[in-house]
Design a protein around this motif. Sequence first.
Motif, short mmCIF file in Angstrom:
data_model
loop_
_atom_site.label_atom_id
_atom_site.label_comp_id
_atom_site.label_asym_id
_atom_site.label_seq_id
_atom_site.Cartn_x
_atom_site.Cartn_y
_atom_site.Cartn_z
N ASN A 1 -39.94 67.79 -59.11
CA ASN A 1 -39.29 69.09 -59.35
C ASN A 1 -40.33 70.19 -59.36
O ASN A 1 -41.22 70.22 -60.22
N TYR A 2 -40.23 71.12 -58.40
CA TYR A 2 -41.24 72.18 -58.32
C TYR A 2 -41.16 73.12 -59.52
O TYR A 2 -42.13 73.77 -59.87
N ASN B 1 -47.79 70.14 -64.79
CA ASN B 1 -49.22 70.12 -64.49
C ASN B 1 -49.90 71.39 -65.01
O ASN B 1 -51.03 71.34 -65.49
N ILE B 2 -49.18 72.51 -64.91
CA ILE B 2 -49.73 73.76 -65.45
C ILE B 2 -49.91 73.62 -66.96
O ILE B 2 -50.94 74.02 -67.52
N GLY B 3 -48.91 73.06 -67.61
CA GLY B 3 -48.98 72.88 -69.06
C GLY B 3 -50.12 71.94 -69.45
O GLY B 3 -50.87 72.20 -70.39
N GLU C 1 -43.63 78.10 -71.74
CA GLU C 1 -43.10 77.14 -72.71
C GLU C 1 -43.75 75.78 -72.54
O GLU C 1 -44.05 75.09 -73.51
N TYR C 2 -44.01 75.37 -71.29
CA TYR C 2 -44.68 74.08 -71.08
C TYR C 2 -46.14 74.15 -71.51
O TYR C 2 -46.69 73.18 -72.02
N LYS C 3 -46.77 75.32 -71.32
CA LYS C 3 -48.16 75.48 -71.81
C LYS C 3 -48.18 75.26 -73.32
O LYS C 3 -49.05 74.57 -73.86
N LYS C 4 -47.24 75.88 -74.01
CA LYS C 4 -47.19 75.77 -75.45
C LYS C 4 -46.91 74.33 -75.88
O LYS C 4 -47.60 73.77 -76.73
N THR C 5 -45.89 73.71 -75.26
CA THR C 5 -45.51 72.35 -75.65
C THR C 5 -46.67 71.38 -75.41
O THR C 5 -46.97 70.53 -76.26
N CYS C 6 -47.30 71.47 -74.26
CA CYS C 6 -48.40 70.54 -73.94
C CYS C 6 -49.59 70.75 -74.89
O CYS C 6 -50.18 69.76 -75.36
N THR C 7 -49.94 72.00 -75.18
CA THR C 7 -51.06 72.27 -76.07
C THR C 7 -50.74 71.76 -77.48
O THR C 7 -51.60 71.20 -78.17
#
Lengths: 284, 209
Positions: free
Chosen positions: B61-62, B67-69, B161-167
């Motif tokens: 899913n693009y 990966n950014i997160g 949101e993915y950056k936050k969740t992953c961090t």
Amino acid sequence: MAILIIVVFSSITGCTNKVKEPMFSTELEYMTFDKSVLEAYCVVLATLDNIDEGETLRLYNFTLTEVLKGDGMPTNFSVTEGYGEYYVEQLNHSYTSIEPKYKVGNEYLLILSKLSSVYLDEDEYMDVSDVLIEVGKNDELLQTSMYHLPTDLSFKNLSELKSKVQQNLKNSKKIEAYGLPFSKSDNIDEIMEVTQHVYHVRIGGITIESKKSNRDTYLCEVIETIKGTEAKEIQVTLFKETVKIGEEYILLLNKGENSLLYALSSKNSVRDIEEKSNILSLIK
Amino acid sequence: MKNSKIKRKVLTIFILTFLVSNLFVIKGSSYEQLDYWYSDSSQIGEWFSTPSISDNKLNSNYSFYFNIGYDHARSQWNSAGISTSDTSNFSSADIQVYGGTYDELKQTGEFDDLSSSSTGICYYDIRYFYQYYEYNSSIKTGYEHVYCHIGIKDRGATSSEYKKTCTHELAHSLGWNGHASGSSNIMYAYSTSVTSLTSIDKNQLLQVY
């Protein structure tokens, strides 16, 4: 006197029986009661028979009393719960599931999701929003909570709750179980009917080794695409120790849109290459 | 009479042995002092050597910015002074980070407890108690982390949101047990648009590394 010393000392040092600790930490998206009902696979009334406390999971074993939403609910089913810490977004609230929340012998309204998977012996049911509604003997609601917080759901009694749930469900879409289609049959014809992809493969290495479950995910070299999407290599989840690395097999598989993982279309979907011509004849 | 004297001696020896063997946990002993405590938990973890880490996106899913997160999370903690060593050998990584839909995460067999409404999850798979700490007369438990795995659910969120969740989830795997108060912190438990670590986020862990 000696026993008293030991008890006091144990409480000071914490050297009592080992307390179960949370094994994971997770953040939950908050859902209202109404939304939980709409998005759940099933809404049922059931009585708790017993609780199985496993190493990593707890199973609440229920007997079904009444179905308000959902198809094909078995009379006896289990609700799965892990031992973890939960943090509910938007509510500024957290709780753990170290202690069981249901009591044996009581009846509850359950709002559940369902996972139906070829890798599981039985369908898996889980709470959608940790709703706890205990039902009394005379149409009364003894306690109501969501996410372990007492919640006023404004229902006077069970009849009113059931009526509200059924009203909400009118014109709502049916919610499917999670999981890819699979067949429970041993019959190759029936298995082929639910199979989207058939590949002649050589098993490569394990890409995801599951330390807790009955399966691993392998990278496989595709020798021939017999049915479905052309591929040169695929990742497929297989039951542990059912294939040998370097050997060739015919795999009968399904896959979600855009997913990079293939799943077996039945428990009997790893076939010997001697069956290739028979499988080809079934496709044509 | 003689038997009861023997029994009393045996019991006394047992009690003394028990007491001596647990001396190191008696409250009031001096533990390593901590400078900060921002968590609502009484536990903290640490890797004794730089953990290897690897990511595995389970779909193409693009619009799933996993990966950014993942890259952002590693960058944030590396810059803070707590490094992870990226490896392409996913199955041998100390911290395995999965990204996928609910179905995909479940299929791996590593997320049996994952609820359909979870946005992210961190498992403390293998960790060992190694010492107590003290902060303002309150005892905290220290763990050595040996293996963790993380699941980030594909839920149609934004890249922030993915950056936050992953961090946030990577912090748990690095030893940040519990959550911070204050919505400006990454380790705040609940949904925000914060993507950068604050001094509160960093200091809680840096003091044990």
